[in-house]
Design a protein around this motif. Structure first.
Motif, PDB file in Angstrom:
ATOM      1  N   ARG A 179       0.802  -1.302   0.086  1.00 27.49           N
ATOM      2  CA  ARG A 179       0.153   0.005  -0.017  1.00 27.49           C
ATOM      3  C   ARG A 179       0.976   1.227  -0.228  1.00 27.49           C
ATOM      4  O   ARG A 179       0.499   2.293  -0.652  1.00 27.49           O
ATOM      5  CB  ARG A 179      -0.835   0.275   1.381  1.00 27.49           C
ATOM      6  N   TYR A 180       1.910   1.211   0.833  1.00 29.59           N
ATOM      7  CA  TYR A 180       2.673   2.306   0.701  1.00 29.59           C
ATOM      8  C   TYR A 180       3.710   2.730  -0.394  1.00 29.59           C
ATOM      9  O   TYR A 180       3.542   3.674  -0.937  1.00 29.59           O
ATOM     10  CB  TYR A 180       3.919   2.094   1.820  1.00 29.59           C
ATOM     11  N   ILE A 226       6.106  12.257   9.267  1.00 26.71           N
ATOM     12  CA  ILE A 226       5.488  11.012   9.204  1.00 26.71           C
ATOM     13  C   ILE A 226       6.060  10.004   7.991  1.00 26.71           C
ATOM     14  O   ILE A 226       6.274   8.890   8.198  1.00 26.71           O
ATOM     15  CB  ILE A 226       3.917  11.191   8.911  1.00 26.71           C
ATOM     16  N   ASN A 227       6.270  10.624   6.943  1.00 27.90           N
ATOM     17  CA  ASN A 227       7.096  10.024   5.958  1.00 27.90           C
ATOM     18  C   ASN A 227       8.280   9.400   6.392  1.00 27.90           C
ATOM     19  O   ASN A 227       8.621   8.501   5.961  1.00 27.90           O
ATOM     20  CB  ASN A 227       7.229  10.964   4.735  1.00 27.90           C
ATOM     21  N   SER A 228       8.986  10.192   7.126  1.00 29.96           N
ATOM     22  CA  SER A 228      10.475   9.931   7.644  1.00 29.96           C
ATOM     23  C   SER A 228      10.072   8.895   8.531  1.00 29.96           C
ATOM     24  O   SER A 228      11.169   7.737   8.448  1.00 29.96           O
ATOM     25  CB  SER A 228      10.990  11.111   8.390  1.00 29.96           C
ATOM     26  N   TYR A 229       9.407   8.686   9.429  1.00 30.05           N
ATOM     27  CA  TYR A 229       9.034   7.494  10.364  1.00 30.05           C
ATOM     28  C   TYR A 229       8.622   6.242   9.415  1.00 30.05           C
ATOM     29  O   TYR A 229       9.040   5.212   9.705  1.00 30.05           O
ATOM     30  CB  TYR A 229       8.024   7.912  11.183  1.00 30.05           C
ATOM     31  N   LEU A 230       7.723   6.623   8.653  1.00 25.53           N
ATOM     32  CA  LEU A 230       7.481   5.302   7.861  1.00 25.53           C
ATOM     33  C   LEU A 230       8.695   4.891   6.957  1.00 25.53           C
ATOM     34  O   LEU A 230       8.962   3.447   6.900  1.00 25.53           O
ATOM     35  CB  LEU A 230       6.337   5.792   6.598  1.00 25.53           C
ATOM     36  N   GLU A 231       9.527   5.738   6.541  1.00 24.54           N
ATOM     37  CA  GLU A 231      10.740   5.247   6.082  1.00 24.54           C
ATOM     38  C   GLU A 231      11.845   4.563   6.938  1.00 24.54           C
ATOM     39  O   GLU A 231      12.479   3.396   6.611  1.00 24.54           O
ATOM     40  CB  GLU A 231      11.499   6.420   5.406  1.00 24.54           C
ATOM     41  N   GLN A 232      11.738   4.899   8.215  1.00 21.05           N
ATOM     42  CA  GLN A 232      12.506   4.409   9.178  1.00 21.05           C
ATOM     43  C   GLN A 232      11.879   2.838   9.422  1.00 21.05           C
ATOM     44  O   GLN A 232      12.873   1.718   9.513  1.00 21.05           O
ATOM     45  CB  GLN A 232      12.640   5.025  10.372  1.00 21.05           C
ATOM     46  N   VAL A 255       1.860  -2.483  12.981  1.00 20.59           N
ATOM     47  CA  VAL A 255       0.736  -1.917  13.232  1.00 20.59           C
ATOM     48  C   VAL A 255       0.827  -0.277  13.352  1.00 20.59           C
ATOM     49  O   VAL A 255       0.207   0.530  12.754  1.00 20.59           O
ATOM     50  CB  VAL A 255       0.110  -2.383  14.759  1.00 20.59           C
ATOM     51  N   LYS A 256       1.975  -0.225  13.832  1.00 20.69           N
ATOM     52  CA  LYS A 256       2.564   1.437  13.780  1.00 20.69           C
ATOM     53  C   LYS A 256       2.875   1.843  12.580  1.00 20.69           C
ATOM     54  O   LYS A 256       2.276   2.999  12.031  1.00 20.69           O
ATOM     55  CB  LYS A 256       3.922   1.459  14.781  1.00 20.69           C
ATOM     56  N   PHE A 257       3.437   1.161  11.523  1.00 22.79           N
ATOM     57  CA  PHE A 257       3.668   1.527  10.356  1.00 22.79           C
ATOM     58  C   PHE A 257       2.234   1.682   9.625  1.00 22.79           C
ATOM     59  O   PHE A 257       2.032   2.904   8.761  1.00 22.79           O
ATOM     60  CB  PHE A 257       4.431   0.415   9.465  1.00 22.79           C
ATOM     61  N   ASN A 258       1.269   0.976   9.833  1.00 29.02           N
ATOM     62  CA  ASN A 258       0.071   1.119   9.108  1.00 29.02           C
ATOM     63  C   ASN A 258      -0.696   2.223   9.940  1.00 29.02           C
ATOM     64  O   ASN A 258      -1.628   2.969   9.105  1.00 29.02           O
ATOM     65  CB  ASN A 258      -0.802  -0.166   9.409  1.00 29.02           C
ATOM     66  N   ASP A 259      -0.686   2.419  11.038  1.00 30.46           N
ATOM     67  CA  ASP A 259      -1.403   3.790  11.968  1.00 30.46           C
ATOM     68  C   ASP A 259      -0.746   4.858  11.257  1.00 30.46           C
ATOM     69  O   ASP A 259      -1.552   5.922  10.900  1.00 30.46           O
ATOM     70  CB  ASP A 259      -1.156   3.801  13.201  1.00 30.46           C
ATOM     71  N   LEU A 260       0.518   4.967  11.163  1.00 28.36           N
ATOM     72  CA  LEU A 260       1.156   6.317  10.556  1.00 28.36           C
ATOM     73  C   LEU A 260       0.697   6.266   8.913  1.00 28.36           C
ATOM     74  O   LEU A 260       0.455   7.616   8.548  1.00 28.36           O
ATOM     75  CB  LEU A 260       2.821   6.206  10.340  1.00 28.36           C
ATOM     76  N   LEU A 261       0.521   5.293   8.441  1.00 24.05           N
ATOM     77  CA  LEU A 261       0.040   5.426   6.669  1.00 24.05           C
ATOM     78  C   LEU A 261      -1.283   5.960   6.719  1.00 24.05           C
ATOM     79  O   LEU A 261      -1.535   6.846   6.101  1.00 24.05           O
ATOM     80  CB  LEU A 261       0.171   4.024   6.240  1.00 24.05           C
ATOM     81  N   ASP A 262      -2.292   5.472   7.951  1.00 28.81           N
ATOM     82  CA  ASP A 262      -3.652   6.170   7.878  1.00 28.81           C
ATOM     83  C   ASP A 262      -3.455   7.458   8.172  1.00 28.81           C
ATOM     84  O   ASP A 262      -4.037   8.419   7.427  1.00 28.81           O
ATOM     85  CB  ASP A 262      -4.300   5.284   9.110  1.00 28.81           C
TER      86      ASP A 262
END
Length: 609
Positions: A294-295, A455-461, A594-601
């Motif tokens: 999805r990302y 948030i993009n940076s956290y997703l990348e991490q 789950v954190k990744f998915n929540d950040l994406l949301d």
């Protein structure tokens, strides 16, 4: 928290020589040895100490002789550590400097001799009755070695005779050859390509500037940088395949020699972790690939990519108008503010490290690329950076200082025998810092656009430290399984194995370019024997711990600092259980995803505002 306009090429061009860098941005290796001559004195001292180990052979049943043998071995190892760290870091300042390259070889050589001379200790101790070893674990004068004795009992079936142990110790230097070949190629012999920037100027795709180029908003620039970098590896792909094959065969050899069922089992044994744990982590991530797919699809949409997403599209921010050219001093202040939840003691020691010659900041000619923290028990920690002004570079500073403070506290609070902590817990100390910093920055973002960027940076991490590292871990398992099954690791096999994994992990909206299949050849961690999965477990634990520290305050913070100070005084899984994280099962990794998915949301919700 101000982010200036995108200036990825602002400080590029010719790479600075070391003498062009101001002293406050260079580590102070003279804190280890004031001169190379002092290194030579310690080398000679160690040479003279090694033969003394023979005087203890056959006498270890006498407690006083056992204690004396332990003392001599520890004294020698502490000198060896300093020799290795100094030579290694001097060499990393300039990998083309043959003087320090030779000193690294000499340090490796004398360490191998030391270990060979002391190789009789474990086999002789293991001849003692089990009750005797258990009794030693209770003796006050041997309390520093309680975990050591427990490990001996636990791994007794994989210990060999004195002669065999000595042979394996001597083989260690030879087994380092594949990594040495790879390092020489990557940092000295590799042809670093050049590309033209948007103004037609030639830009060298150096190790440190390449990552910045992948964040360039111009897709053609990213593609040219990717092609230049990956082509420099493809040109020697058969040599690199032979080097990695040699590394894997070495791991398999040592595993078989010690009667393990697999190289994976042998690699996990020192941390008292079963292969099932490793395999379940891979399975857990494979069961949660949909958010990553999805990302990738979201990237395609936001970047306006008409075809499929390529490797060189995966690192540019999805919020390109908010980027960073952060001065190093400003990056330090950002880190200090973000980590304030760790308390006054931690921040005070962090400031000490920033101002006391611990850190080598900027890229220079032939300097080791990337970043690390290193040091010896009798030195303060050191950190190597190639700081380039990006938010990722600030995050790397926080990451490596997490390692450094872990080392600093461990060395202060543990004896030498229990100070060296395993990598399994080391990555917790670093990624907790990163998680705290990103959570803090997101919470304090001044604009919607800035919050989306963070948030993009956290997703990348999370993508980089969990999804990508578990993909690496799966690759490692597959290539070791292949060798153990009698298959050859040639370039074709490695490229196709890598390409299949990329397709599975990144999904239908991702294009696996032929050139991208050589990605494996750029990863130095594959020479570190099943190392990379610990990034995933580390960040997963770091996310949980950062949440605890932020929400529970002092109790969680104190427990975490005690964890850092515990060093290597217990098995890593048990140490983490004490602070509320159980990495013997995949639950922490699943929570991180789950954190990744929540950040994406949250990111998609902000898009719609």
């Amino acid at each position: 928290m101000l982010f200036s306009s995108f200036t990825v090429f602002a400080s590029q061009g010719e790479i600075s020589s070391r003498d062009q860098i101001a002293s406050q941005y260079k580590w102070k290796l003279e804190h280890i040895y004031p001169t190379d001559g002092d290194w030579e004195k310690d080398y000679k001292k160690l040479e003279e100490m090694i033969p003394k180990m023979d005087t203890y052979k056959g006498k270890l049943a006498q407690t006083d002789q056992l204690i004396a043998a332990f003392k001599l071995r520890e004294d020698m190892l502490r000198i060896s550590d300093k020799l290795t760290v100094y030579a290694g870091m001097k060499s990393d300042e300039d990998n083309a400097n043959d003087t320090y390259g030779a000193m690294v070889d000499r340090a490796d050589g004398i360490t191998a001799k030391l270990k060979a001379a002391a190789a009789f200790i474990e086999p002789e101790i293991l001849k003692f009755p089990e009750d005797t070893l258990k009794d030693y674990m209770q003796k006050a004068e041997l309390k520093d070695y309680s975990l050591y004795f427990d490990n001996l009992l636990r791994t007794k079936a994989h210990r060999l005779s004195e002669t065999e142990e000595a042979l394996l110790a001597l083989a260690g230097e030879m087994a380092a050859a594949p990594e040495n070949v790879y390092t020489s190629f990557r940092y000295v012999d590799r042809r670093i390509g050049e590309i033209e920037d948007e103004e037609g100027k030639k830009v060298k795709v150096s190790p440190a500037t390449y990552s910045g180029m992948l964040e360039h908003p111009n897709r053609d620039m990213r593609k040219k940088a990717f092609e230049a970098e990956f082509t420099s590896f493809k040109e020697s792909i058969n040599v690199l395949a032979a080097a990695l094959s040699g590394e894997v065969k070495s791991n398999v050899f040592f595993a078989k020699a010690r009667k393990y069922d697999s190289a994976l089992e042998a690699a996990l044994a020192p941390d008292n972790i079963q292969p099932e744990v490793y395999n379940s982590l891979i399975e857990a991530v494979n069961n949660n690939l949909e958010p990553l797919h999805r990302y990738v699809s979201l990237r395609k949409k936001l970047l306006g990519i008409g075809d499929k997403v390529h490797f060189y599209d995966m690192y540019v921010s999805m919020v390109p108008s908010v980027a960073s050219d952060i001065k190093y001093e400003d990056g330090q202040q950002m880190m200090l503010e973000a980590l304030s939840a760790l308390g006054e003691e931690y921040i005070s020691d962090l400031k000490k490290g920033l101002s006391s010659g611990w850190i080598d900041v900027y890229e220079t000619q032939n300097k080791y690329s990337g970043a690390y923290s290193w040091g010896a028990y009798d030195t303060h920690p050191y950190v190597l950076l190639n700081y380039n002004g990006t938010l990722d570079a600030v995050s790397t500073l926080a990451h490596e200082m997490g390692h450094a403070l872990n080392t600093y506290y461990s060395n202060q609070h543990q004896p030498y025998a229990k100070a060296e902590y395993p990598i399994f817990t080391a990555e917790v100390a670093s990624t907790t810092n990163e998680a705290l910093m990103l959570d803090y920055l997101i919470k304090n973002a001044e604009t919607k656009q800035e919050k989306m960027y963070l948030i993009n940076s956290y997703l990348e991490q999370i993508r980089g430290s969990i999804y990508t590292q578990i993909m690496y871990a799966e690759f490692e398992k597959e290539i070791h399984d292949a060798v153990e099954s009698g298959e050859a690791l040639n370039a074709t096999f490695l490229n196709e194995t890598w390409g299949s994994l990329m397709k599975k992990y990144y999904g239908e909206d991702f294009e696996v370019d032929e050139l991208a299949k050589v990605w494996w050849s750029r990863i130095p961690h594959f020479y570190w024997n099943f190392y990379v999965y610990k990034y995933a477990t580390g960040l997963s634990a770091g996310i949980i711990l950062s949440d605890k520290i932020a929400t529970e305050g002092k109790p969680a913070r104190d427990a975490y600092l005690n964890f850092l100070k515990a060093g290597g005084s217990d098995y890593p899984v048990e140490m983490l259980k004490a602070v509320g994280v159980d990495l013997s099962n995949p639950e922490p990794v699943e929570k991180a995803l789950v954190k990744f998915n929540d950040l994406l949301d949250e990111f998609e919700s902000l898009m719609q505002e």
